[in-house]
Design a protein around this motif. Structure first.
Motif, PDB file in Angstrom:
ATOM      1  N   UNK A  51       0.594   7.377  -8.421  1.00 24.29           N
ATOM      2  CA  UNK A  51       1.176   7.874  -7.177  1.00 24.29           C
ATOM      3  C   UNK A  51       0.620   7.150  -5.953  1.00 24.29           C
ATOM      4  N   UNK A  52      -0.637   6.695  -6.013  1.00 18.23           N
ATOM      5  CA  UNK A  52      -1.232   5.933  -4.910  1.00 18.23           C
ATOM      6  C   UNK A  52      -1.593   4.544  -5.419  1.00 18.23           C
ATOM      7  N   UNK A  53      -1.436   3.560  -4.541  1.00 17.04           N
ATOM      8  CA  UNK A  53      -1.561   2.171  -5.016  1.00 17.04           C
ATOM      9  C   UNK A  53      -1.793   1.230  -3.834  1.00 17.04           C
ATOM     10  N   UNK A 109       0.850  -1.186   0.000  1.00 16.53           N
ATOM     11  CA  UNK A 109       0.000   0.000   0.000  1.00 16.53           C
ATOM     12  C   UNK A 109       0.885   1.235   0.000  1.00 16.53           C
ATOM     13  N   UNK A 110       0.617   2.150  -0.944  1.00 15.64           N
ATOM     14  CA  UNK A 110       1.414   3.367  -1.095  1.00 15.64           C
ATOM     15  C   UNK A 110       0.469   4.565  -1.164  1.00 15.64           C
ATOM     16  N   UNK A 111       0.628   5.507  -0.233  1.00 15.27           N
ATOM     17  CA  UNK A 111      -0.165   6.734  -0.275  1.00 15.27           C
ATOM     18  C   UNK A 111       0.356   7.706  -1.338  1.00 15.27           C
ATOM     19  N   UNK A 112       1.715   7.842  -1.405  1.00 10.19           N
ATOM     20  CA  UNK A 112       2.308   8.843  -2.304  1.00 10.19           C
ATOM     21  C   UNK A 112       3.672   8.313  -2.732  1.00 10.19           C
ATOM     22  N   UNK A 113       3.760   7.840  -3.958  1.00 10.95           N
ATOM     23  CA  UNK A 113       4.989   7.217  -4.447  1.00 10.95           C
ATOM     24  C   UNK A 113       6.193   8.144  -4.292  1.00 10.95           C
ATOM     25  N   UNK A 127      -6.200  -8.339  -5.611  1.00 13.27           N
ATOM     26  CA  UNK A 127      -7.215  -7.300  -5.678  1.00 13.27           C
ATOM     27  C   UNK A 127      -6.459  -5.990  -5.541  1.00 13.27           C
ATOM     28  N   UNK A 128      -6.479  -5.164  -6.584  1.00  8.47           N
ATOM     29  CA  UNK A 128      -5.599  -3.993  -6.587  1.00  8.47           C
ATOM     30  C   UNK A 128      -6.340  -2.738  -7.042  1.00  8.47           C
ATOM     31  N   UNK A 129      -5.746  -1.585  -6.698  1.00  7.26           N
ATOM     32  CA  UNK A 129      -6.323  -0.298  -7.097  1.00  7.26           C
ATOM     33  C   UNK A 129      -5.194   0.727  -7.165  1.00  7.26           C
ATOM     34  N   UNK A 130      -5.388   1.750  -8.016  1.00  5.60           N
ATOM     35  CA  UNK A 130      -4.357   2.775  -8.168  1.00  5.60           C
ATOM     36  C   UNK A 130      -4.967   4.077  -8.665  1.00  5.60           C
ATOM     37  N   UNK A 131      -4.134   5.137  -8.594  1.00  8.08           N
ATOM     38  CA  UNK A 131      -4.572   6.440  -9.093  1.00  8.08           C
ATOM     39  C   UNK A 131      -3.341   7.301  -9.358  1.00  8.08           C
ATOM     40  N   UNK A 132      -3.354   8.163 -10.383  1.00  4.85           N
ATOM     41  CA  UNK A 132      -2.224   9.056 -10.638  1.00  4.85           C
ATOM     42  C   UNK A 132      -2.029  10.096  -9.538  1.00  4.85           C
ATOM     43  N   UNK A 133      -3.052  10.319  -8.700  1.00  2.39           N
ATOM     44  CA  UNK A 133      -2.955  11.305  -7.636  1.00  2.39           C
ATOM     45  C   UNK A 133      -2.657  10.615  -6.308  1.00  2.39           C
ATOM     46  N   UNK A 134      -1.963  11.280  -5.394  1.00  2.00           N
ATOM     47  CA  UNK A 134      -1.746  10.717  -4.060  1.00  2.00           C
ATOM     48  C   UNK A 134      -3.080  10.557  -3.333  1.00  2.00           C
ATOM     49  N   UNK A 135      -3.108   9.641  -2.357  1.00  2.00           N
ATOM     50  CA  UNK A 135      -4.326   9.421  -1.581  1.00  2.00           C
ATOM     51  C   UNK A 135      -3.955   9.087  -0.149  1.00  2.00           C
ATOM     52  N   UNK A 136      -4.842   9.442   0.778  1.00  2.00           N
ATOM     53  CA  UNK A 136      -4.681   9.039   2.170  1.00  2.00           C
ATOM     54  C   UNK A 136      -5.516   7.775   2.376  1.00  2.00           C
ATOM     55  N   UNK A 137      -4.844   6.640   2.341  1.00  2.00           N
ATOM     56  CA  UNK A 137      -5.564   5.375   2.341  1.00  2.00           C
ATOM     57  C   UNK A 137      -5.909   4.881   3.742  1.00  2.00           C
ATOM     58  N   UNK A 138      -5.220   5.329   4.784  1.00  2.00           N
ATOM     59  CA  UNK A 138      -5.556   4.888   6.125  1.00  2.00           C
ATOM     60  C   UNK A 138      -5.296   3.410   6.281  1.00  2.00           C
ATOM     61  N   UNK A 139      -4.106   3.037   6.627  1.00  2.00           N
ATOM     62  CA  UNK A 139      -3.617   1.659   6.504  1.00  2.00           C
ATOM     63  C   UNK A 139      -4.550   0.610   7.102  1.00  2.00           C
ATOM     64  N   UNK A 140      -4.949   0.764   8.372  1.00  2.00           N
ATOM     65  CA  UNK A 140      -5.723  -0.281   9.044  1.00  2.00           C
ATOM     66  C   UNK A 140      -7.071  -0.548   8.398  1.00  2.00           C
ATOM     67  N   UNK A 141      -7.868   0.505   8.205  1.00  2.00           N
ATOM     68  CA  UNK A 141      -9.215   0.343   7.664  1.00  2.00           C
ATOM     69  C   UNK A 141      -9.175  -0.163   6.224  1.00  2.00           C
TER      70      UNK A 141
END
Length: 394
Positions: free
Chosen positions: A104-106, A82-86, A122-136
């Motif tokens: 940038x987010x993955x 899990x990456x919030x901001x590459x 099961x994967x997801x990504x976006x060119x923009x950074x994201x605050x994924x909140x690791x635990x939830x």
């Protein structure tokens, strides 16, 4: 060239009806605009299902170079990534994969079969950074990955059973055993799906996400009804019949009210009127009578006029219990009325949720098991199904 086994895996994921809702929920809850299920082996990466709000261009069945993906690393380690901001991540800011695909987010979570085999991710990504909140976020992906794994197991069992049925020339006995086994094995993945839906409904989500969670719950409720009807049908054909646990029930009205409330929550736009007059105890199996009402009311909501009122009336008088469900709609022709209580008979009215054609059959069998009967009357004012049975036949 893609192997036949991989093609079958792509087709299997495509048959799992919950997958599109899972991918939609991932996008809505994380803010990432690309979500996918991928089949990942030691040599290949193949897309099985996708929700693409980025116009990334991949379609189910498409392949990527395995070592160009982070899913390859997930497979090797068995751990999610899990990456919030590459650009700010020390481990991945210079990695070739984010540079190649421009994200940038993955997040990628392993899908592991019950036998320990790694299926994919099961994967997801976006060119923009994201605050994924690791635990939830990781917990959400874990639940969905488990659900997909369970559904794959069910698909395997289905294929194996179908092969057995074909080998035995699809005899009636094997077909009915297959129905029973399938209904039983569906309960575990269904429970997982319903649990996930309840978790999501208690989680703050955007409007689209909440709507998707409600759709998952609605589908789960409908699947539960189908499974129960299948199990009852199989038990009846294999000699068990409709099993009753009868007692003098003074709380039958509450049981019936709960059934109506449950279906009202699933069909919030429909108008259901109740009229209960049950002053005497009814000697019955209240769970089975509730199942009968659920089947009749579900049938009325599915096939009746969506703008019309559905009426549920229950009365107990002169030691006779009557329960009726009425809905507005077109008159049912006489030749169809004669067959409504036959197993697997479905009215070809173009309704996409018409089911297996067992609901009315099971309702009729429940009525017979209570020494009663289920009748139907269809006229210009609407269609009414009525249960009539003795209230005190101990």
């Amino acid at each position: 060239m893609q192997s036949r086994a991989i093609e079958l895996d792509v087709q299997t994921i495509g048959r799992i009806s919950a997958v599109p809702s899972i991918l939609e929920m991932i996008c809505r809850s994380t803010g990432l605009r690309f979500a996918a299920v991928a089949r990942v082996t030691d040599t290949t990466w193949t897309l099985c299902a996708v929700r693409d709000e980025l116009a990334f261009g991949l379609q189910p069945g498409d392949d990527l170079e395995l070592k160009s993906t982070l899913c390859h690393e997930v497979r090797l380690s068995g751990a999610p990534i899990m990456i919030d901001h590459v650009a700010e991540d020390l481990a991945f800011k210079d990695h070739h994969t984010p540079k190649l695909y421009g994200f940038e987010s993955y997040i990628s979570y392993p899908i592991v079969r019950s036998n320990g085999e790694h299926f994919g991710t099961l994967c997801a990504l976006d060119p923009k950074p994201a605050r994924l909140g690791e635990g939830e976020t990781l917990k959400l992906f874990e639940l969905y990955s488990q659900l997909i794994s369970l559904q794959l197991d069910v698909e395997d069992r289905l294929r194996e059973t179908q092969a057995i049925v074909s080998a035995q020339q699809e005899t009636a006995q094997l077909r009915e055993q297959f129905i029973a086994v399938l209904g039983h094995d569906l309960r575990n993945p269904l429970s997982s799906m319903m649990m996930s839906a309840e978790v999501l409904l208690r989680t703050p989500l955007v409007e689209q996400g909440m709507a998707a969670a409600k759709r998952i719950k609605t589908s789960g409720h409908r699947m539960a009804q189908l499974i129960e009807n299948l199990m009852d049908f199989a038990r009846g054909r294999l000699g068990g019949g409709i099993v009753l646990t009868k007692e003098s029930n003074r709380a039958l009205e509450a049981t019936l009210s709960n059934i109506v409330a449950e279906l009202t929550s699933i069909h919030p736009g429909r108008h259901i009127e109740l009229l209960f007059d049950i002053s005497e105890p009814v000697f019955c199996d209240s769970v089975r009578i509730g199942q009968l009402l659920s089947n009749l009311l579900g049938n009325a909501l599915t096939h009746g006029d969506p703008a019309g009122v559905v009426r549920v009336v229950a009365r107990c008088r002169d030691q006779t219990f009557n329960l009726s469900v009425s809905n507005a709609g077109t008159v049912i022709p006489a030749d169809i009325l004669e067959r409504l209580f036959e197993p697997f008979y479905r009215v070809a009215d173009g309704n996409e949720h018409e089911g297996l054609g067992l609901g009315l059959f099971i309702a009729s069998e429940i009525a017979k098991a209570h020494s009663g009967g289920l009748n139907v009357l269809s006229e210009s004012a609407g269609t009414t199904f009525t249960l009539t049975m003795p209230a005190d036949l101990a």
